[in-house]
Design a protein around this motif. Structure first.
Motif, PDB file in Angstrom:
ATOM      1  N   LYS A  42      -0.185  10.445  -1.746  1.00  0.00           N
ATOM      2  CA  LYS A  42      -1.218  10.094  -0.784  1.00  0.00           C
ATOM      3  C   LYS A  42      -1.251   8.597  -0.576  1.00  0.00           C
ATOM      4  O   LYS A  42      -1.302   7.834  -1.535  1.00  0.00           O
ATOM      5  CB  LYS A  42      -2.585  10.589  -1.267  1.00  0.00           C
ATOM      6  N   ALA A  43      -1.234   8.178   0.682  1.00  0.00           N
ATOM      7  CA  ALA A  43      -1.295   6.751   0.990  1.00  0.00           C
ATOM      8  C   ALA A  43      -2.685   6.222   0.673  1.00  0.00           C
ATOM      9  O   ALA A  43      -3.693   6.912   0.852  1.00  0.00           O
ATOM     10  CB  ALA A  43      -0.947   6.509   2.447  1.00  0.00           C
ATOM     11  N   GLU A  89     -10.825   2.552   2.858  1.00  0.00           N
ATOM     12  CA  GLU A  89     -11.402   3.540   1.942  1.00  0.00           C
ATOM     13  C   GLU A  89     -11.569   2.952   0.549  1.00  0.00           C
ATOM     14  O   GLU A  89     -12.573   3.199  -0.124  1.00  0.00           O
ATOM     15  CB  GLU A  89     -10.515   4.787   1.898  1.00  0.00           C
ATOM     16  N   LYS A 123       2.513   4.849  -1.298  1.00  0.00           N
ATOM     17  CA  LYS A 123       1.914   6.124  -1.674  1.00  0.00           C
ATOM     18  C   LYS A 123       1.907   6.290  -3.191  1.00  0.00           C
ATOM     19  O   LYS A 123       2.860   5.937  -3.866  1.00  0.00           O
ATOM     20  CB  LYS A 123       2.666   7.291  -1.027  1.00  0.00           C
ATOM     21  N   TRP A 138       0.840  -1.197   0.000  1.00  0.00           N
ATOM     22  CA  TRP A 138       0.000   0.000   0.000  1.00  0.00           C
ATOM     23  C   TRP A 138       0.876   1.249   0.000  1.00  0.00           C
ATOM     24  O   TRP A 138       0.829   2.078   0.895  1.00  0.00           O
ATOM     25  CB  TRP A 138      -0.939  -0.034   1.201  1.00  0.00           C
ATOM     26  N   SER A 163      -5.674   3.763   1.556  1.00  0.00           N
ATOM     27  CA  SER A 163      -6.227   3.012   2.668  1.00  0.00           C
ATOM     28  C   SER A 163      -7.096   1.886   2.119  1.00  0.00           C
ATOM     29  O   SER A 163      -7.948   2.110   1.257  1.00  0.00           O
ATOM     30  CB  SER A 163      -7.060   3.931   3.560  1.00  0.00           C
ATOM     31  N   GLN A 164      -6.895   0.669   2.645  1.00  0.00           N
ATOM     32  CA  GLN A 164      -7.719  -0.445   2.174  1.00  0.00           C
ATOM     33  C   GLN A 164      -9.186  -0.252   2.540  1.00  0.00           C
ATOM     34  O   GLN A 164     -10.081  -0.575   1.756  1.00  0.00           O
ATOM     35  CB  GLN A 164      -7.211  -1.777   2.725  1.00  0.00           C
ATOM     36  N   ASP A 197       1.117  -1.927   9.697  1.00  0.00           N
ATOM     37  CA  ASP A 197       0.719  -0.542   9.962  1.00  0.00           C
ATOM     38  C   ASP A 197       1.433   0.452   9.057  1.00  0.00           C
ATOM     39  O   ASP A 197       0.820   1.309   8.448  1.00  0.00           O
ATOM     40  CB  ASP A 197       0.988  -0.191  11.431  1.00  0.00           C
ATOM     41  N   ARG A 198       2.738   0.333   8.956  1.00  0.00           N
ATOM     42  CA  ARG A 198       3.482   1.263   8.100  1.00  0.00           C
ATOM     43  C   ARG A 198       4.903   0.771   7.920  1.00  0.00           C
ATOM     44  O   ARG A 198       5.363  -0.137   8.606  1.00  0.00           O
ATOM     45  CB  ARG A 198       3.493   2.677   8.697  1.00  0.00           C
TER      46      ARG A 198
END
Length: 396
Positions: free
Chosen positions: A262-263, A268, A258, A256, A265-266, A372-373
């Motif tokens: 913009k990252a 979204e 950027k 996921w 979101s699954q 998470d990141r």
């Protein structure tokens, strides 16, 4: 002459069907991957026993056949001959993925290597991973051998006749050494698949037409691609009046990252897909987690959990000390994957996340991860960088 691992790759992965037995060199791990249809429903105790045996065998093999790993074990004061237990499993030396960007690690002779894969290289240097036939066959079997892994996506329809896969990426030939292209070629062995990326470009309109036509033919449709391409598919389909209902699933892979600053979101993306494509549920958006240094994929279930195969041990480590984190606490996601024979797949990744344990409502008992990141090198990679330097200083 007996069947080879290449034969297994090209057929339904059943050791019995190709006439191979453990006496011919296959292990308990192979028996599970190729012969057991319900491995993803294995209970926790049985899975733990499998991991202890398979990881122990793999550690001994790599310490004897990979000079760098042998020297690394010595430097870490780790004895590969000591039996593994739940208590000492976290002491198995793990390699930061950055090492694979600088070194060619192999545990088999180079003439046994059949494919070299590279990471996407989004941060510059690329990892290079060398795989032999056994390593590739185990990857193939782990993705295709269990009917339950994809059951709620495919349902009771015939995969070969009634499933149509639209891949918003390159074919195996076009992908070259890119890892995800090979993973997609394994799906191509099961279902009618169209690859749409050519020379780095994807015709999204063509993909939408393909999906619409497949819907009229009564097909179950799987659209597979990087999250930003899947989102673009949804965006360009928003001006259509077609409702796909329960007949279309979106499978994301590749991370996921950027896109355009913009990252993605699954959560979204799933809601966006539901509204633009007329899906029955946001659960029709699923993710597959893998990275080139791993030889297994984590497939997201209907409950949103990325389940580890029962043979992979996930260890979450404190980002500053690299000590195992408390159960449920966040940290660096690291892995012990015994399916790789051509290189030691005992890796310290570059993602922060948590490990979830206990039975899942989907019916699986294996642990799962939540990413998470990505790590920030300046903040968190101090210990991992120290291990990298320690590995690089090994004298051969």
């Amino acid at each position: 002459m007996g069947s080879t691992y290449s034969d297994i790759i090209m057929e339904k992965p059943s050791l019995r069907s190709v006439g191979i037995s453990r006496a011919e060199g296959l292990t308990a791990l192979d028996s599970v991957i190729f012969n057991r249809e319900d491995w993803d429903r294995m209970d926790a105790e049985e899975a733990s026993e499998l991991r202890m045996e398979a990881i122990g065998e793999a550690v001994r093999f790599h310490s004897k056949n990979c000079r760098e790993y042998e020297a690394y074990c010595e430097r870490r004061n780790f004895d590969p001959e000591v039996p593994l237990t739940k208590e000492n499993l976290s002491s198995v030396p793990q390699i930061p993925t950055s090492v694979f960007k600088a070194r060619e690690l192999m545990s088999v002779p180079k003439d046994e290597i059949v494919r070299c894969f590279e990471s996407s290289g989004t941060m510059g240097m690329k990892s290079r991973i060398f795989r032999d036939e056994i390593t590739l066959a185990r990857l193939s079997g782990s993705l295709r051998s269990s009917a339950n892994v994809w059951s709620d996506l495919v349902g009771d329809v015939d995969i070969e006749e009634d499933v149509f896969v639209i891949h918003l990426g390159p074919s195996r030939r076009e992908a070259g050494s890119v890892w995800f292209g090979y993973v997609m070629s394994l799906i191509e062995l099961e279902a009618d698949t169209k690859h749409l990326m050519k020379d780095g470009n994807v015709n999204i309109r063509e993909a939408i037409e393909m999906a619409t036509n497949a819907l009229t033919e009564g097909k179950r449709i799987l659209v597979v691609g990087a999250p930003f391409l899947v989102r673009e598919f949804c965006a360009q389909a928003s001006d259509r009046s077609v409702r796909f209902g329960s007949n279309l699933y979106l499978i994301t892979g590749g991370g996921w990252k950027k896109q355009g600053g913009k990252a993605i979101s699954q959560i979204e993306l799933a809601e966006f897909a539901r509204s633009t494509l007329g899906l029955d549920s946001p659960k029709q958006v699923r993710d597959v987690f893998n990275q080139v240094e791993l030889n297994s994929a984590f497939i997201q279930c209907c409950e949103g959990r990325l389940h580890a195969p029962p043979w992979v041990e996930v260890i979450v480590r404190d980002p500053f000390t690299l000590e195992p984190s408390a159960s449920g606490a966040p940290g660096i996601l690291t892995y012990l994957d015994p399916t790789a024979r051509s290189y030691p797949a005992f890796i310290i990744g570059e993602d922060l996340g948590i490990k979830e344990e206990g039975p899942c409502p989907c019916g699986r008992h294996s642990s799962s991860i939540r990413v998470d990141r990505r790590l920030k090198v300046s903040e968190h990679q101090g210990c991992a960088l120290q291990l990298e330097k320690q590995f690089a200083s090994v004298n051969l």
